[in-house]
Design an enzyme around this catalytic site. Structure first.
Site, PDB file in Angstrom:
ATOM      1  N   ASN A  57     -10.187  -0.267   0.159  1.00 12.37           N
ATOM      2  CA  ASN A  57      -8.724  -0.173   0.186  1.00 12.37           C
ATOM      3  C   ASN A  57      -8.186  -0.782  -1.113  1.00 12.37           C
ATOM      4  O   ASN A  57      -8.357  -1.967  -1.359  1.00 12.37           O
ATOM      5  CB  ASN A  57      -8.216  -0.952   1.408  1.00 12.37           C
TER       6      ASN A  57
ATOM      7  N   HIS B 181      -3.168   7.017   2.337  1.00 15.35           N
ATOM      8  CA  HIS B 181      -3.632   5.708   1.889  1.00 15.35           C
ATOM      9  C   HIS B 181      -5.007   5.441   2.490  1.00 15.35           C
ATOM     10  O   HIS B 181      -5.228   5.684   3.680  1.00 15.35           O
ATOM     11  CB  HIS B 181      -2.630   4.625   2.295  1.00 15.35           C
TER      12      HIS B 181
ATOM     13  N   CYS C 200       0.817  -1.223   0.000  1.00 16.52           N
ATOM     14  CA  CYS C 200       0.000   0.000   0.000  1.00 16.52           C
ATOM     15  C   CYS C 200       0.849   1.270   0.000  1.00 16.52           C
ATOM     16  O   CYS C 200       0.331   2.362  -0.215  1.00 16.52           O
ATOM     17  CB  CYS C 200      -0.950  -0.008   1.188  1.00 16.52           C
TER      18      CYS C 200
HETATM   19  N1  COA Z   1     -18.793  -8.608   9.155  1.00 16.27           N
HETATM   20  C1  COA Z   1     -19.296  -8.908  10.351  1.00 16.27           C
HETATM   21  N2  COA Z   1     -18.543  -9.329  11.380  1.00 16.27           N
HETATM   22  C2  COA Z   1     -17.224  -9.438  11.146  1.00 16.27           C
HETATM   23  C3  COA Z   1     -16.642  -9.153   9.920  1.00 16.27           C
HETATM   24  C4  COA Z   1     -17.484  -8.732   8.891  1.00 16.27           C
HETATM   25  N3  COA Z   1     -17.026  -8.426   7.671  1.00 16.27           N
HETATM   26  N4  COA Z   1     -15.322  -9.370  10.010  1.00 16.27           N
HETATM   27  C5  COA Z   1     -15.060  -9.776  11.250  1.00 16.27           C
HETATM   28  N5  COA Z   1     -16.223  -9.833  11.943  1.00 16.27           N
HETATM   29  C6  COA Z   1     -16.383 -10.204  13.340  1.00 16.27           C
HETATM   30  C7  COA Z   1     -15.305 -11.150  13.816  1.00 16.27           C
HETATM   31  O1  COA Z   1     -15.675 -12.482  13.577  1.00 16.27           O
HETATM   32  C8  COA Z   1     -15.253 -10.846  15.289  1.00 16.27           C
HETATM   33  O2  COA Z   1     -16.326 -11.498  15.910  1.00 16.27           O
HETATM   34  P1  COA Z   1     -16.158 -12.078  17.399  1.00 16.27           P
HETATM   35  O3  COA Z   1     -15.857 -10.896  18.281  1.00 16.27           O
HETATM   36  O4  COA Z   1     -17.495 -12.686  17.671  1.00 16.27           O
HETATM   37  O5  COA Z   1     -15.046 -13.048  17.327  1.00 16.27           O
HETATM   38  C9  COA Z   1     -15.528  -9.369  15.323  1.00 16.27           C
HETATM   39  O6  COA Z   1     -16.220  -9.032  14.129  1.00 16.27           O
HETATM   40  C10 COA Z   1     -14.271  -8.517  15.418  1.00 16.27           C
HETATM   41  O7  COA Z   1     -14.729  -7.223  15.503  1.00 16.27           O
HETATM   42  P2  COA Z   1     -13.855  -6.085  16.123  1.00 16.27           P
HETATM   43  O8  COA Z   1     -13.063  -6.600  17.288  1.00 16.27           O
HETATM   44  O9  COA Z   1     -14.744  -4.932  16.352  1.00 16.27           O
HETATM   45  O10 COA Z   1     -12.844  -5.804  14.969  1.00 16.27           O
HETATM   46  P3  COA Z   1     -11.941  -4.545  14.887  1.00 16.27           P
HETATM   47  O11 COA Z   1     -12.481  -3.422  15.679  1.00 16.27           O
HETATM   48  O12 COA Z   1     -10.528  -4.951  15.103  1.00 16.27           O
HETATM   49  O13 COA Z   1     -12.099  -4.125  13.378  1.00 16.27           O
HETATM   50  C11 COA Z   1     -10.881  -4.084  11.353  1.00 16.27           C
HETATM   51  C12 COA Z   1     -11.580  -4.947  12.399  1.00 16.27           C
HETATM   52  C13 COA Z   1     -10.243  -5.009  10.346  1.00 16.27           C
HETATM   53  C14 COA Z   1     -11.925  -3.216  10.681  1.00 16.27           C
HETATM   54  C15 COA Z   1      -9.814  -3.178  12.047  1.00 16.27           C
HETATM   55  O14 COA Z   1      -8.986  -3.976  12.862  1.00 16.27           O
HETATM   56  C16 COA Z   1      -8.985  -2.442  11.051  1.00 16.27           C
HETATM   57  O15 COA Z   1      -9.474  -1.687  10.254  1.00 16.27           O
HETATM   58  N6  COA Z   1      -7.650  -2.633  11.094  1.00 16.27           N
HETATM   59  C17 COA Z   1      -6.764  -2.038  10.131  1.00 16.27           C
HETATM   60  C18 COA Z   1      -6.766  -2.870   8.895  1.00 16.27           C
HETATM   61  C19 COA Z   1      -6.177  -2.172   7.720  1.00 16.27           C
HETATM   62  O16 COA Z   1      -6.312  -0.987   7.581  1.00 16.27           O
HETATM   63  N7  COA Z   1      -5.511  -2.925   6.854  1.00 16.27           N
HETATM   64  C20 COA Z   1      -4.953  -2.472   5.652  1.00 16.27           C
HETATM   65  C21 COA Z   1      -3.697  -1.745   5.898  1.00 16.27           C
HETATM   66  S1  COA Z   1      -2.957  -1.302   4.392  1.00 16.27           S
END
Ligand code: COA
Length: 321
Positions: free
Chosen positions: A278, A248, A111
């Site tokens: 993204n 980004h 990225c």
């Molecule tokens: N829809 C519904 N539920 C989902 C899901 C989806 N698409 N993806 C995951 N879940 C669930 C998981 O199973 C988990 O459930 P559980 O708690 O019952 O096990 C839960 O949602 C996790 O949620 P949460 O803890 O709120 O996740 P988060 O706050 O860490 O958010 C991201 C997840 C990925 C959005 C966040 O971590 C993020 O944006 N990180 C940065 C990623 C990024 O930018 N990457 C690219 C960099 S170049």
């Protein structure tokens, strides 16, 4: 001489897939995706390829710059999802454009790729080696997603952005920084093709993108303000002098956290992730093209481009338009 962006272009696939569309084929919802990321839709390739989107974006950038294909001296493709392992994306673009005098190669910084490509172009131009360079950030990430893994596949999209970079005596890149931390690389990873010759004993499974989202989030909110601060310091520019910060487009919450750390208003941080998701190396040039074509940039405006992602890698460029 400095590297000045003389033209921009972008291209998204025709197919637009909303969060609700995803909710019909997997266990997810618009509420979950939007509230955690700010993403509302993404465009996914069907007929399009990484090459075809790149060529379309490049043609628009060259038209704005008033550059003919034969004038290009170098093409740098930033991608992790080229159509072939070889030839590189940049060589395929060269063929399609008829840029017969250009050298062409790809760089892989995920990225951060477009920002690394711009820093590379600046180094070539400062050295006097080249004067007219095409840089491209392009991805068909949908190929690399595990569509059974809702925690990753909902975040990414396909598309391409390009910029023509020319040697210029006044204006252009003022300063750039970039960095990497390979020790943390496995928090966002995608395995390559496995060994599968007749003498190997292990099975050859296809591998897809895997991510520890919370670790990537922490990395981004710590590293992006730091590298922007470093680039601004190097350029001798105060954050208040910057018209737009083009980050980004991974997650709206990351962008908001960066704005807060830099003590700058969110109005200075345009976004396109609501529409594109993204798009890895393509995110920054797609956003740049949008703000350019929306008339948000005037000659002399100071802007910052910043990327971060797999590697881990990060980088920022301060430039005047
Ligand atoms: N829809 C519904 N539920 C989902 C899901 C989806 N698409 N993806 C995951 N879940 C669930 C998981 O199973 C988990 O459930 P559980 O708690 O019952 O096990 C839960 O949602 C996790 O949620 P949460 O803890 O709120 O996740 P988060 O706050 O860490 O958010 C991201 C997840 C990925 C959005 C966040 O971590 C993020 O944006 N990180 C940065 C990623 C990024 O930018 N990457 C690219 C960099 S170049």
């Amino acid at each position: 001489m400095r590297a000045r962006i003389a033209g921009t272009g972008s291209c998204l696939p025709k197919l637009r897939v909303t969060n609700d569309d995803l909710g019909r084929v997997m266990d997810t919802s618009d509420e979950w995706i939007r509230s955690r990321t700010g993403i509302g839709a993404r465009h996914l390739a069907v007929e399009e390829t990484t090459t075809s989107m790149s060529v379309s974006a490049a043609r628009k950038a060259m038209e704005e710059a008033g550059i003919q294909p034969e004038e290009l001296e170098l093409i740098i493709g930033a991608t992790v999802s080229a159509d072939h392992v070889v030839p590189p994306l940049s060589c395929e673009v060269q063929r399609e454009l008829g840029a017969v005098h250009a050298a062409a190669y790809d760089l892989c910084a995920a990225c951060s790729g477009f920002v690394f490509a711009l820093n590379t172009a600046q180094a070539y131009i400062r050295s006097g080696m080249y004067r007219k360079i095409l840089i491209i950030g392009a991805e068909t990430l949908s190929k690399l997603m595990d569509w059974q893994d809702r925690s990753t596949c909902v975040l990414f999209g396909d598309g391409a952005g390009a910029a023509v970079v020319c040697a210029d005596a006044d204006g252009g890149v003022l300063a750039g920084v970039q960095g990497s931390d390979g020790a943390k690389g496995m928090v966002l990873a995608c395995a390559g093709r496995p060994v599968n010759h007749p003498f190997a004993s292990h099975a050859a499974d296809l591998q897809y993108v895997q991510m520890n989202g919370q670790e990537v989030y922490k990395f981004a909110v710590r590293t992006v303000p730091m590298c922007i601060d470093q680039a601004l310091l190097k350029a001798g520019i105060q954050p208040e002098q910057v018209k737009l910060f083009l980050l980004h487009q991974a997650n709206l919450r990351i962008i908001e956290a960066v704005a807060k750390r830099l003590k700058q208003p969110m109005e200075k941080f345009p976004v396109c992730l609501e529409e594109c998701g993204n798009v890895s190396a393509a995110s920054v040039p797609i956003l740049l093209d949008r703000v350019n074509r929306d008339g948000m940039l005037k000659r002399g405006d100071c802007i910052v481009l910043a990327g971060f992602g797999a590697g881990l890698t990060w980088g920022a460029v301060v430039l005047t338009w």
